[in-house]
Design a protein around this motif. Structure first.
Motif, PDB file in Angstrom:
ATOM      1  N   TYR A 242       0.792  -1.265  -0.084  1.00 45.32           N
ATOM      2  CA  TYR A 242       0.041  -0.089   0.016  1.00 45.32           C
ATOM      3  C   TYR A 242       0.923   1.066   0.089  1.00 45.32           C
ATOM      4  CZ  TYR A 242      -4.657  -2.067   0.565  1.00 45.32           C
ATOM      5  OH  TYR A 242      -5.857  -2.631   0.234  1.00 45.32           O
ATOM      6  N   GLY A 243       1.824   1.211   0.918  1.00 45.49           N
ATOM      7  CA  GLY A 243       2.772   2.629   0.874  1.00 45.49           C
ATOM      8  C   GLY A 243       3.503   2.735  -0.088  1.00 45.49           C
ATOM      9  N   ASP A 244       4.107   1.600  -0.893  1.00 47.46           N
ATOM     10  CA  ASP A 244       4.714   1.865  -2.162  1.00 47.46           C
ATOM     11  C   ASP A 244       3.769   2.435  -3.317  1.00 47.46           C
ATOM     12  OD1 ASP A 244       6.982   1.522  -3.761  1.00 47.46           O
ATOM     13  OD2 ASP A 244       6.130  -0.156  -4.341  1.00 47.46           O
ATOM     14  N   ARG A 306      -6.270   1.490  11.040  1.00 50.79           N
ATOM     15  CA  ARG A 306      -6.432   2.678  10.094  1.00 50.79           C
ATOM     16  C   ARG A 306      -7.681   2.170   8.765  1.00 50.79           C
ATOM     17  NH1 ARG A 306      -2.187   6.399   9.825  1.00 50.79           N
ATOM     18  NH2 ARG A 306      -1.302   6.228  12.013  1.00 50.79           N
ATOM     19  N   PRO A 307      -8.252   3.310   8.780  1.00 54.90           N
ATOM     20  CA  PRO A 307      -9.317   3.126   7.836  1.00 54.90           C
ATOM     21  C   PRO A 307      -8.798   3.341   6.412  1.00 54.90           C
ATOM     22  CG  PRO A 307      -9.653   5.127   8.948  1.00 54.90           C
ATOM     23  CD  PRO A 307      -8.377   4.345   9.672  1.00 54.90           C
ATOM     24  N   VAL A 308      -9.158   2.865   5.428  1.00 55.52           N
ATOM     25  CA  VAL A 308      -8.921   2.920   3.836  1.00 55.52           C
ATOM     26  C   VAL A 308      -7.346   1.979   3.750  1.00 55.52           C
ATOM     27  CG1 VAL A 308      -8.638   4.412   1.952  1.00 55.52           C
ATOM     28  CG2 VAL A 308      -9.632   5.226   3.879  1.00 55.52           C
ATOM     29  N   PHE A 309      -6.359   2.554   4.188  1.00 54.82           N
ATOM     30  CA  PHE A 309      -5.034   2.017   4.066  1.00 54.82           C
ATOM     31  C   PHE A 309      -4.397   1.423   5.153  1.00 54.82           C
ATOM     32  CE2 PHE A 309      -5.359   5.878   1.491  1.00 54.82           C
ATOM     33  CZ  PHE A 309      -5.656   5.386   0.143  1.00 54.82           C
ATOM     34  N   PRO A 310      -4.340   0.000   5.250  1.00 61.71           N
ATOM     35  CA  PRO A 310      -4.015  -0.396   6.655  1.00 61.71           C
ATOM     36  C   PRO A 310      -2.486  -0.676   6.850  1.00 61.71           C
ATOM     37  CG  PRO A 310      -4.135  -2.161   5.088  1.00 61.71           C
ATOM     38  CD  PRO A 310      -4.511  -0.989   4.194  1.00 61.71           C
ATOM     39  N   TYR A 311      -1.913   0.609   7.119  1.00 56.80           N
ATOM     40  CA  TYR A 311      -0.532   0.529   7.657  1.00 56.80           C
ATOM     41  C   TYR A 311      -0.377   1.936   8.132  1.00 56.80           C
ATOM     42  CZ  TYR A 311       0.240   4.191   3.841  1.00 56.80           C
ATOM     43  OH  TYR A 311       0.298   5.435   3.193  1.00 56.80           O
TER      44      TYR A 311
END
Ligand code: FCB
Length: 435
Positions: A242-244, A306-311
């Protein structure tokens, strides 16, 4: 002094220094319109000490001295941005002749000194009048930005060595509309998803407009990071994906593959503008070069809360700058190799790198090690053609105000006196007599 030599980067490698309009110009006179950074910084809580760019380093008046510093440092190129609200105060419509005259003086000043102008059209100072219409959330921004790009292409194009459309679309979209850290300070997933697409649509539209006016050597400047998972667990791997995808791949895939990462189009489906797929041909218009701004790594840890992006992004244990950014030259090497292997064979430019630091001996080491990283990437086939130090001057560091100093030249904000630091001298020593 640097250990690396000019020869280590190969022949025809361009060295430059970089700045951006809002961070240095001041000069909020002569018909310049309001920008979102004027109002964002005037709103309590957004910027340290409520610092703003109304005076900044007074480059609007002191530009001859600043261009002398570029030349005397041995740099052959200067990366600067044009302020949209100085040229078109309301963002669209009437053109400000005094704005044109200022950039005429500045660009001619570079040419007189033998400095190649590398222009950026948008380094974050959106005209407030366009924000009133929804700014980057409004699809019409592609047309507004195209009109502005056409003006720049028509009036300045034949004197510019290279032109970039947007500086750091991740910051324009995500940092400013999801994390709320930069103007306009939104924290809203729908706003962010729209801005993420419109910023690239506006970029492609501007490329068409610039080309139609005969401007040459066109690109965009991405801020990319070396993204890594916090551990080798499957969960942290997902966090990294997700982060990338959010930081790097949205922009690289969009520009060079004409599609966005599925991980994100799935997750953001309900927030993205309808029919965005039809725009991907414009988003992925051919370019002449790619600019990369590199500062640090991203370290991602799974966080199911975390909502939406789990990181969540965490700090690693590498040495840090005084802003707490990890110093990671190997990340630059890996990133350049990745971009050239997975995305594009276009010429690459490091359009910014540097560190916020008062101890300048650390900055000298930073540049030396990052130049070495570029040479290492070249040895692995990355076609890197240039390197711009961020920044020529200490300046207005956005939400950090004037508390953070990235310059290779010190600025005393009381007197506006410029004093070259050791890092400037290190570049000068390396570049001496080679311009
Ligand atoms: C980049 C910006 C530049 C400056 C540096 C430190 O993200 O492009 O304006 O703020 O970071």
């Amino acid at each position: 002094m640097f250990e690396i030599t000019r020869e280590d980067l190969g022949p025809n490698f361009t060295f430059g220094a970089a700045t951006a309009a809002y961070q240095i110009e001041g000069g909020q006179i002569d018909g310049r319109g309001s920008s979102i950074w004027d109002t964002f910084s005037a709103t309590p809580g957004n910027v340290k000490r409520a610092d703003n760019g109304s005076v900044a380093t007074d480059h609007y008046n002191r530009w001859p001295e600043d261009l002398d510093l570029v030349r005397d440092g041995g740099f052959e190129a200067y990366r600067f941005s044009l302020a949209w609200p100085r040229l078109i105060p309301e963002g669209i419509g009437a053109i400000n002749p005094k704005g044109l005259a200022f950039y005429d003086r500045l660009i001619d000043g570079m040419l007189e000194r033998g400095i190649k102008p590398y222009a950026t059209l948008y380094h974050w100072d959106l005209p407030s009048a366009l924000m009133d219409k929804g700014g980057w959330m409004n699809r019409d921004i592609a047309g507004w930005f195209g009109e502005y790009a056409a003006l720049v292409g028509r009036h300045f194009g034949d004197r510019l060595h290279a032109t970039a459309t947007i500086n750091e679309p991740w910051c324009v979209a995500f940092l400013s509309h999801f994390l709320g850290i930069h103007a306009p300070g939104y924290r809203d997933v729908r706003a962010a998803a729209r801005a993420m697409h419109h910023v690239l649509l506006a970029h492609g539209t501007a490329i068409d407009a610039l080309r139609a006016e005969g401007a040459k050597n066109l690109g965009i400047v991405l801020n990319l990071e070396k993204a890594e998972p916090a551990s080798d667990s499957a969960e942290d791997q997902l966090a990294f994906d997700y982060g990338d995808a959010l930081f790097n791949r949205w922009y690289l895939d969009g520009l060079f593959k004409g599609r966005y990462p599925e991980l994100l189009t799935n997750r953001l489906a309900q927030y993205l503008p309808d029919g965005f797929e039809k725009d991907m041909e414009v988003v992925s218009r051919p370019l002449d070069w790619l600019g990369i701004n590199y500062y640090t790594r991203g370290l991602y840890k799974y966080d199911a809360t975390r909502p939406v992006f789990p990181y969540t992004g965490i700090k690693g244990d590498l040495p840090k700058s005084d802003l707490g950014w990890e110093i990671y030259p190997k990340g630059l090497e890996d990133l350049l190799v990745r971009v050239s292997r997975e995305y594009t064979k276009l010429p690459l430019y490091i359009t910014e790198t540097g560190m916020s630091e008062t101890d300048d001996t650390r900055r000298v080491k930073f540049y030396d090690s990052h130049l070495r990283a570029v040479a290492n990437a070249q040895a692995q086939g990355a076609d890197v053609r240039g390197f711009f130090a961020w920044s020529l001057l200490d300046n207005y560091e956005w939400a950090e105000g004037y508390t953070s100093r990235f310059g290779i030249v010190h600025v005393d904000y009381e007197t506006q006196k410029r004093t070259p630091k050791g890092s400037y001298r290190a570049f000068q020593g390396m570049l001496h007599n080679t311009r």
